[in-house]
Design a protein around this motif. Structure first.
Motif, PDB file in Angstrom:
ATOM      1  N   GLN A 117      -9.832   0.000   1.549  1.00 57.13           N
ATOM      2  CA  GLN A 117      -9.190  -0.046   0.239  1.00 57.13           C
ATOM      3  C   GLN A 117      -8.763   1.359  -0.159  1.00 57.13           C
ATOM      4  OE1 GLN A 117     -11.505  -1.671  -3.016  1.00 57.13           O
ATOM      5  NE2 GLN A 117      -9.668  -2.282  -4.100  1.00 57.13           N
ATOM      6  N   LEU A 118      -7.513   1.496  -0.587  1.00 60.55           N
ATOM      7  CA  LEU A 118      -6.992   2.785  -1.023  1.00 60.55           C
ATOM      8  C   LEU A 118      -7.343   3.053  -2.485  1.00 60.55           C
ATOM      9  CD1 LEU A 118      -3.447   2.808   0.644  1.00 60.55           C
ATOM     10  CD2 LEU A 118      -5.604   3.719   1.535  1.00 60.55           C
ATOM     11  N   ALA A 156       0.824  -1.207   0.000  1.00 58.37           N
ATOM     12  CA  ALA A 156       0.000   0.000   0.000  1.00 58.37           C
ATOM     13  C   ALA A 156       0.856   1.255   0.000  1.00 58.37           C
ATOM     14  CB  ALA A 156      -0.920  -0.007   1.213  1.00 58.37           C
ATOM     15  N   ALA A 157       0.398   2.252  -0.749  1.00 56.44           N
ATOM     16  CA  ALA A 157       1.045   3.560  -0.792  1.00 56.44           C
ATOM     17  C   ALA A 157      -0.032   4.629  -0.698  1.00 56.44           C
ATOM     18  CB  ALA A 157       1.851   3.719  -2.073  1.00 56.44           C
ATOM     19  N   LEU A 158       0.265   5.683   0.038  1.00 55.25           N
ATOM     20  CA  LEU A 158      -0.713   6.752   0.240  1.00 55.25           C
ATOM     21  C   LEU A 158      -0.565   7.764  -0.893  1.00 55.25           C
ATOM     22  CD1 LEU A 158      -0.115   7.164   4.079  1.00 55.25           C
ATOM     23  CD2 LEU A 158      -1.883   5.806   2.945  1.00 55.25           C
ATOM     24  N   ALA A 184      -5.069  12.200  -2.236  1.00 54.18           N
ATOM     25  CA  ALA A 184      -5.385  13.093  -1.119  1.00 54.18           C
ATOM     26  C   ALA A 184      -6.245  12.375  -0.079  1.00 54.18           C
ATOM     27  CB  ALA A 184      -6.108  14.338  -1.641  1.00 54.18           C
ATOM     28  N   ALA A 185      -7.185  11.541  -0.545  1.00 51.96           N
ATOM     29  CA  ALA A 185      -8.051  10.801   0.382  1.00 51.96           C
ATOM     30  C   ALA A 185      -7.233   9.808   1.212  1.00 51.96           C
ATOM     31  CB  ALA A 185      -9.146  10.076  -0.384  1.00 51.96           C
ATOM     32  N   ASP A 186      -6.276   9.150   0.566  1.00 53.68           N
ATOM     33  CA  ASP A 186      -5.423   8.202   1.280  1.00 53.68           C
ATOM     34  C   ASP A 186      -4.614   8.916   2.361  1.00 53.68           C
ATOM     35  OD1 ASP A 186      -6.347   6.364  -0.559  1.00 53.68           O
ATOM     36  OD2 ASP A 186      -4.507   6.387  -1.763  1.00 53.68           O
ATOM     37  N   ARG A 187      -4.051  10.056   2.004  1.00 54.18           N
ATOM     38  CA  ARG A 187      -3.230  10.805   2.963  1.00 54.18           C
ATOM     39  C   ARG A 187      -4.085  11.379   4.088  1.00 54.18           C
ATOM     40  NH1 ARG A 187      -0.723  12.001  -1.996  1.00 54.18           N
ATOM     41  NH2 ARG A 187      -1.927  13.930  -2.280  1.00 54.18           N
TER      42      ARG A 187
END
Length: 205
Positions: free
Chosen positions: A170-171, A63-65, A68-71
């Protein structure tokens, strides 16, 4: 190595990740160092990846952020007052942690960011990992799950006797993360991970 009692779920995650990225099987096969036919057999369920192949898939789907929503999810975890952290669901790579969780680190938390927390897992957490598939953890809408853990033996990250809760997200790139929260501290011996591990009841259930 992180246990995988149902390696076909890794193949399902690979297909989801690949489709969201509009990646052909041939490209995924090149990244994994296998043939396109092998990737096809994994994704169709006709063949399960061996332990080395499972490790390669986990690495690829880490997984990687990216969005913007992930971060924002990571920021909310980092600002939480609860003892909580966010990891890659497949590799246990640490992505974010709250100040309360950081107090359990015996080294600067920055040294653990971006590294796998799996080497620090307690015996109960190792056993719980083997049972995730029983609760539909790899399905499209998995329930939250809870379990008990005893203390670990890590010099870098302390785990106390406690009740923990997992939630899977889920990203944007199709990879999955897991939010891990301590919901209760325990003393005098935690219940065994196998006996105390269960899916959270649905509202109104």
């Amino acid at each position: 190595m992180i246990p995988c009692s149902a390696p076909e779920h890794l193949a399902r995650s690979l297909r989801t990740w690949r489709v969201l990225r509009r990646m052909k099987q041939r490209h995924a096969a090149e990244l994994l160092g296998v043939s396109q036919a092998t990737v096809s057999r994994w994704e169709s369920g006709r063949q399960a990846p061996d332990p080395e192949e499972q490790a390669a898939i986990r690495c690829l789907l880490r997984a990687a952020l990216d969005s913007a929503a992930d971060r924002e999810l990571a920021r909310l975890v980092a600002q939480s007052r609860r003892p909580v952290h966010l990891i890659c669901d497949l590799t246990h790579t640490l992505l974010a942690l709250s100040p309360s969780r950081a107090r359990n680190c015996r080294v600067p938390a920055s040294e653990l960011m971006g590294t796998s927390l799996w080497p620090h897992a307690s015996e109960e957490i190792v056993e719980a990992e083997k049972r995730l598939a029983e609760f539909g953890w790899f399905e499209p809408a998995p329930p939250a799950v809870e379990g008990d853990t005893g203390e670990n033996r890590s010099r870098e990250l302390r785990i106390l006797e406690s009740r923990f809760r997992y939630v899977r997200f889920q990203l944007s790139d199709g990879s999955f993360v897991r939010m891990v929260e301590t919901v209760a501290q325990r003393t005098g011996g935690a219940a065994g991970g196998a006996e105390g591990f269960c899916a959270e009841a649905a509202p109104g259930g």
